[in-house]
Design a protein around this motif. Structure first.
Motif, PDB file in Angstrom:
ATOM      1  N   MET A  10       0.371   9.835   9.623  1.00  0.00           N
ATOM      2  CA  MET A  10      -0.465   9.931   8.427  1.00  0.00           C
ATOM      3  C   MET A  10      -1.686  10.858   8.542  1.00  0.00           C
ATOM      4  O   MET A  10      -2.017  11.565   7.585  1.00  0.00           O
ATOM      5  N   PRO A  11      -2.383  10.896   9.687  1.00  0.00           N
ATOM      6  CA  PRO A  11      -3.570  11.773   9.748  1.00  0.00           C
ATOM      7  C   PRO A  11      -3.254  13.241   9.480  1.00  0.00           C
ATOM      8  O   PRO A  11      -4.017  13.925   8.798  1.00  0.00           O
ATOM      9  N   LEU A  37      -5.079   8.921   4.026  1.00  0.00           N
ATOM     10  CA  LEU A  37      -5.940   8.611   5.171  1.00  0.00           C
ATOM     11  C   LEU A  37      -6.183   7.112   5.264  1.00  0.00           C
ATOM     12  O   LEU A  37      -6.271   6.548   6.364  1.00  0.00           O
ATOM     13  N   LEU A  38      -6.284   6.454   4.105  1.00  0.00           N
ATOM     14  CA  LEU A  38      -6.445   5.007   4.095  1.00  0.00           C
ATOM     15  C   LEU A  38      -5.274   4.344   4.807  1.00  0.00           C
ATOM     16  O   LEU A  38      -5.451   3.349   5.517  1.00  0.00           O
ATOM     17  N   CYS A  39      -4.088   4.920   4.641  1.00  0.00           N
ATOM     18  CA  CYS A  39      -2.910   4.375   5.315  1.00  0.00           C
ATOM     19  C   CYS A  39      -3.101   4.407   6.828  1.00  0.00           C
ATOM     20  O   CYS A  39      -2.640   3.520   7.541  1.00  0.00           O
ATOM     21  N   ASP A  45       0.834  -1.201   0.000  1.00  0.00           N
ATOM     22  CA  ASP A  45       0.000   0.000   0.000  1.00  0.00           C
ATOM     23  C   ASP A  45       0.867   1.248   0.000  1.00  0.00           C
ATOM     24  O   ASP A  45       0.522   2.252  -0.624  1.00  0.00           O
ATOM     25  N   SER A  46       1.999   1.177   0.681  1.00  0.00           N
ATOM     26  CA  SER A  46       2.921   2.314   0.682  1.00  0.00           C
ATOM     27  C   SER A  46       3.476   2.550  -0.716  1.00  0.00           C
ATOM     28  O   SER A  46       3.642   3.695  -1.146  1.00  0.00           O
ATOM     29  N   VAL A  71      -9.430  -6.891   5.013  1.00  0.00           N
ATOM     30  CA  VAL A  71     -10.064  -5.600   5.310  1.00  0.00           C
ATOM     31  C   VAL A  71      -9.377  -4.500   4.502  1.00  0.00           C
ATOM     32  O   VAL A  71     -10.031  -3.609   3.945  1.00  0.00           O
ATOM     33  N   ILE A  72      -8.056  -4.584   4.409  1.00  0.00           N
ATOM     34  CA  ILE A  72      -7.295  -3.631   3.612  1.00  0.00           C
ATOM     35  C   ILE A  72      -7.770  -3.652   2.160  1.00  0.00           C
ATOM     36  O   ILE A  72      -7.973  -2.618   1.529  1.00  0.00           O
TER      37      ILE A  72
END
Length: 239
Positions: A134-135, A161-163, A61-62, A192-193
């Motif tokens: 991240m937020p 934000l997903l991160c 994901d990164s 879930v990811i």
């Protein structure tokens, strides 16, 4: 007595303000890319060592987030960022879908008899750090992108934000596996990811990221009175 009507429609930012916002988006994108490159290397390495599907998915994901941020950087490197916005959104959407496909395959393989995930202290620390970092990056980029009226900048902020969400999911999955030996928690967390990635990918593909302030969304009416496709403008204004 009749009072004069007051126009509450948000004003378009001035050219000078747009230049400031575009520069801010570029800086935030650069920070996101830098952090995620480091995060990807650490997560994929630790995930390979621990046979953790969730940690590998988090690392990938990164990588996806780097490609997403790079698409926005490419868009704002041009003289006319708006002309490149649709292409940038497509790149972001495909990135989400690619992540979901890989994580789903690996999660199912793990659940059907793959190697059990081992404890990963590095993974736990990495997930905690991402929850803290991240937020802030996501909020700053989303706010700048909303004021600028850039759907791609807001879509990329949602990727960031997903991160954050994935960090929480990863932390739970790794924690349950470490504390109770529930190896199934790792691939379930990875699934879930994948589900969240598909949802965000669909929104990015449709362009449901944010609206240009003061203009109606480019699509069928949604019944919203604030001119936003997914209420991001309303959400932003309430903060």
């Amino acid at each position: 007595m009749t009072l004069p009507l007051i126009d509450l429609t948000p004003a378009e930012p001035s050219p000078a303000r747009r230049a400031v916002l575009a520069r801010r988006v570029r800086l935030l994108v650069a920070a996101t890319i830098t952090y995620n490159v480091v995060e990807a290397v650490v997560a994929i390495t630790a995930g390979t060592i621990a046979s953790s599907t969730a940690l590998l998915g988090f690392g990938l994901d990164s990588v996806i987030e780097v490609s997403s941020a790079a698409a926005v950087a490419w868009q704002f490197a041009g003289r006319d960022p708006e002309a490149r916005e649709k292409a940038a959104l497509r790149i972001i959407a495909v990135s989400f879908f690619a992540l979901a496909a890989y994580v789903t395959v690996e999660s199912v393989r793990a659940l059907l008899g793959g190697a059990d995930a081992e404890h990963s202290s590095i993974g736990l620390v990495l997930a905690t750090l991402s929850l803290a970092i991240m937020p802030g990056l996501s909020y700053a980029q989303r706010r700048a992108g909303r004021e600028l009226g850039s759907r791609s900048a807001v879509a990329d902020s949602k990727q960031t934000l997903l991160c954050t969400y994935l960090s929480a999911v990863l932390l739970v999955g790794l924690g349950l596996n470490s504390l109770f030996g529930w190896s199934w928690a790792d691939p379930v967390a990875a699934l879930v990811i994948a589900v969240v990635a598909v949802k965000e990918g669909r929104e990015a593909w449709r362009g449901d990221a944010c609206c240009t302030p003061g203009l109606p969304p480019a699509g069928p009416a949604t019944g919203s009175t604030d001119g936003c496709v997914d209420s991001c403008c309303a959400d932003e204004g309430s903060r």
